[in-house]
Write an enzyme that holds these catalytic residues in place. Structure first.
Site, PDB file in Angstrom:
ATOM      1  N   ASP A 426      17.280  25.380  31.700  1.00 37.79           N
ATOM      2  CA  ASP A 426      16.638  24.168  31.208  1.00 37.79           C
ATOM      3  C   ASP A 426      17.232  23.738  29.870  1.00 37.79           C
ATOM      4  O   ASP A 426      17.659  24.563  29.059  1.00 37.79           O
ATOM      5  CB  ASP A 426      15.140  24.415  31.039  1.00 37.79           C
ATOM      6  N   GLU A 481      20.725  22.091  33.672  1.00 39.95           N
ATOM      7  CA  GLU A 481      20.045  20.818  33.493  1.00 39.95           C
ATOM      8  C   GLU A 481      20.704  20.128  32.294  1.00 39.95           C
ATOM      9  O   GLU A 481      20.326  20.328  31.155  1.00 39.95           O
ATOM     10  CB  GLU A 481      18.553  21.015  33.244  1.00 39.95           C
TER      11      GLU A 481
END
Length: 843
Positions: A426, A481
């Site tokens: 992330d 991401e």
């Protein structure tokens, strides 16, 4: 969680929820530079501009109990000299040959490769190997050693320290800890009458005094489980000593399934997966939701919010305890049950890992160890560099030796202890740049990626992380991401890349949101849609998605809700005639997801519930909604009710995945867009062996519509969104054979039809999409259509029966041996000349 792009974002839920921030400004302008791809129609290359090479002078703290040179006993300073003629060994950067446009930035690539190799050499010299270095959890935290339990904690700024807990009545006077020269505190709590003095599942904390004489209690940084008193509002978490006896420790029974050719990912949040307004458990998810995922033909599950986070509404992004599973949904053994059951169903399991930042929570989180010390003695940078102003969270110092140990060990812990099959990292954009993407619009110019704004410390950490992961588990899937599209992100470390396998194609959902909110259907541009879906770097793989959890959080709407809005509550019954709005909504829902999957990348992702058009957003319990769980759940009853139209979208989602299972088009490098006709509103393309036709016209049916193709022969319908089974009108005949005609002069593309050497004609109703497959001679029964009156129903029935059988087998959890994780030598080293050169230099 989205990277920060454009104007400062706003918060939708509370002040601690980065995953819900509206960070979409500027994404429409993001360009990711396609290198010319064979047969690709829509692609481009941009002129490059100059760039400075970024040189930093980080200090690296090294903690180790073994004796070594006094010159690096506590702090190693990397002076990071400029490139010189004597460093001719740093030449073979493979990524430069893949994309000559990167040549002006070769010094940057050489510099970060040099930093990576130097860091790795130091780790090998003082820790044995990268693999050994990443086993910090065997030393730090609480571990069984001969005759007792040993607890170690890195806290250089502490003046005194104690271990407190249930075992000593929370009085640490008899359990004082000792500090070594590297700032590591330790204590051995000897067994009592042959039994552990600290019982399994008992609470404890690390108590220490810092410079001003104040004593504070903190949860051990390496704790493997943490719980909170549910009867006390806003109660602090406690660390829990987790060491169950053999009879209570979960034993894995099923091997990891083989890595799929292309991931079809079902993104899920265990806590909100119940149909009831409550927190779901790992075991309930395993028993009730995994069979649904299998039945819909996904091959990978991506679990969100696994790492412990004290604030539930952060969607798991504000991690407080990195080695602990979220206790809301159960124990570590319960999570192991979930993963083992997924493996029994043939599903790989990825974990959403947050190493981009950590919770600002002092009482429960890692931030509690920061008591004003210098950066080399802390997990975090000092001052503004150590704080993310939009996310209200702390930022790691990736140049710090103990930070590297902590984060790399964290990855190995989840891979080996829980047998995850990979990670989705992330917030990678925030890691890659000193500006974290805040107030930054990425236009695609290469100097935006390779400049003084690049955080080389973070880049080196990610290179080490990807190298470690793929050495522990060569078939691991690792996804970034990243909204910036940094070149080389998804190329191997040995080539000078960062080492990810895939990047999330984050601009795609933003394009769909823009169209659904701001454009009339007649104004949709076929060329713009096609461009948005194909705008990615050749040789770097992407995971495409139309909507993820980001698009479902409160403050936004799902695609289904944007299309049908309030009529989803009143117009979804099959017992009444469908309204034009519902008919349009279901049709476009199928088309948007299918063209995203078929054209947008080398993998596909869907968030839990969106496969059947879940009508409501996600809203976690918080003060603003009176702590309600009403919208923090999934209404499975909607898709399970046979007379509701949600079943049509769900069936089409299952068929989409089955199409890739049968024809493996996602993993094929052959992708050709032959037509994006603005007047007809039709897009025609080939991916793998399939030909796809998407008719976005609002009302026109085309009879005998001519489409181009590569190979001659006979084509049949493979998947049709207008089939009755998917809530369509059944206008496309699946029994018709479509024979090709040769076009133009062989070998002369400009004489062909839409640059394709062959063509055939089809019926194309409005708002429909159809995939065609070529029937090979003498193999007409080898690959049947997955739509039609009989075949789809048969396929789906078989799938559901298979899923039930697999679930039953998983219930038994027996008959298979445990997996042994083999330690493999690092095969992602930098080029040999560079490695040998720098090894000699260090010696």
């Amino acid at each position: 969680m989205k990277g920060s792009v454009g104007l400062p974002a706003t918060t939708a839920i509370g002040s601690l929820l980065p995953s819900t921030r509206d960070l979409r400004q500027g994404l429409a302008n993001t360009r990711l530079h396609l290198k010319q791809k064979p047969d690709a129609v829509i692609c481009w290359t941009k002129k490059l501009v100059g760039n400075k090479v970024f040189h930093s002078q980080p200090g690296v703290s090294i903690s180790r109990q073994a004796n070594h040179s006094s010159a690096i006993s506590a702090v190693v300073t990397d002076d990071s000299p400029s490139m010189t003629d004597s460093e001719e060994g740093i030449q073979n950067i493979g990524i430069l040959s893949l994309d000559p446009g990167l040549e002006p930035y070769k010094d940057h690539f050489r510099y970060r490769m040099k930093r990576y190799v130097e860091q790795k050499i130091l780790i090998e010299k003082y820790e044995g190997s990268l693999l050994e270095f990443a086993q910090g959890y065997l030393k730090f935290g609480l571990n069984r050693e001969e005759g007792g339990i040993v607890y170690r904690e890195w806290a250089p700024a502490a003046q005194e320290a104690q271990l407190i807990g249930d075992f000593n009545g929370w009085n640490g006077s008899d359990h004082r800890m000792e500090k070594n020269q590297f700032g590591v505190w330790s204590i051995k709590v000897s067994d009592s009458d042959g039994n552990p003095a600290i019982p399994h599942n008992s609470r404890l904390k690390f108590r220490f005094k810092y410079g001003n004489g104040v004593w504070v209690d903190r949860i051990p940084a390496w704790i493997k489980y943490a719980t909170v008193d549910p009867t006390r509002f806003a109660a602090p978490y406690d660390g829990v000593y987790w060491d169950p006896p053999p009879t209570e420790r979960y034993q894995f029974k099923f091997p990891r399934p083989p890595k799929p050719k292309a991931p079809r990912i079902y993104e899920a949040h265990v806590g909100m997966s119940s149909s009831e307004p409550r927190i779901n458990s790992y075991r309930e998810f395993a028993d009730n939701v995994l069979p649904r995922i299998k039945a819909n033909n996904y091959n990978t599950v991506q679990l969100m919010a696994v790492m412990e986070h004290s604030y539930y509404a952060s969607f798991g992004y504000h991690v407080t305890n990195f080695f602990a599973v979220s206790s809301r949904s159960g124990t570590p053994e319960d999570l192991k049950y979930l993963i083992d059951k997924a493996h029994s169903l043939g599903l790989q399991v990825l974990m959403d890992v947050i190493h981009s930042h950590t919770s600002n929570n002092i009482t429960d989180g890692l931030n509690g160890f920061d008591v004003g010390q210098a950066s080399q003695d802390s997990y975090f940078h000092t001052g503004d560099r150590g704080y993310h102003k939009l996310w209200d969270s702390r930022l790691f110092n990736y140049a710090n030796w103990e930070v590297l140990r902590f984060l790399l060990s964290n990855l190995r812990w989840w891979l080996e202890e829980f047998r995850f099959d990979g990670f989705r990292f992330d917030g990678v954009t925030s890691m890659l740049y000193h500006h974290h993407g805040i107030n930054t619009t990425f236009t695609g110019a290469y100097n935006e990626y390779f400049s003084e704004a690049t955080d080389v410390d973070a880049v080196v950490y990610l290179m080490l992380a990807s190298s470690l992961i793929h050495n522990i588990l060569p078939d691991a899937t690792v996804i970034a991401e990243d909204v910036s599209g940094m070149p080389g992100l998804c190329r191997s470390v040995s080539e000078g890349g960062i080492g990810f396998d895939y990047r999330l194609a984050m601009a795609i959902p933003d394009k769909w949101i823009d169209y659904l909110k701001n454009k009339k259907d007649d104004d949709w541009s076929m060329k713009e849609i096609t461009w948005s879906l194909t705008n990615r770097r050749y040789t770097e793989k992407c995971i495409a998605y139309a909507e993820s959890h980001d698009q479902a959080i409160v403050g936004d709407k799902t695609i289904a809700f944007l299309l049908m809005d309030q009529e989803m509550y009143s117009g979804m019954s099959c017992l009444t005639d469908t309204s034009p709005n519902i008919d349009r909504g279901i049709s476009l829902h199928k088309m948007i997801h299918f063209i995203t999957m078929a054209l947008g990348g080398e993998g596909y992702l869907n968030f839990m519930g969106n496969e059947f058009g879940h009508p409501e957003w996600i809203d976690f319990p918080r003060e603003g909604n009176e702590w309600s769980y009403d919208k923090c759940r999934r209404q499975w009853n909607l898709v399970d009710t046979d007379h509701l139209r949600y079943k049509f979208m769900n069936a089409f989602d299952s068929a989409m995945n089955l199409l890739d299972e049968k024809f493996s088009f996602l993993s094929s490098s052959k992708q050709i867009v032959s037509s994006a006709n603005e007047e007809d509103k039709i897009i025609v393309f080939e991916h793998g062996d399939l030909v796809f036709v998407f008719n976005f016209h609002t009302e026109k049916t085309y009879e005998g519509y001519k489409i181009g193709c590569d190979l001659p022969g006979k084509y049949r319908v493979a998947l049709d969104s207008d089939a009755w089974e998917f809530g369509g009108g059944g206008r496309v005949d699946h029994d018709i054979d479509h024979f090709t005609m040769a076009e133009g002069i062989p070998g002369v593309p400009e004489t062909n039809f839409n640059n394709r050497p062959n063509s055939f004609k089809v019926l194309s109703p409005p708002r429909t999409c159809v995939a065609y497959y070529r029937v090979e001679e003498n193999q007409e029964q080898s690959k049947e259509s997955i739509t039609g009156d009989d075949t789809l129903a048969s396929d789906l029935a078989t799938l559901h029966e298979s899923a039930e059988e697999s679930a039953a087998a998983a219930e038994e959890i027996s008959g298979s041996s445990n997996i042994e994780i083999l330690e493999m030598e690092d095969n992602n080293k930098s080029p040999d000349e560079l490695y040998e050169f720098l090894s000699d230099e260090q010696e």
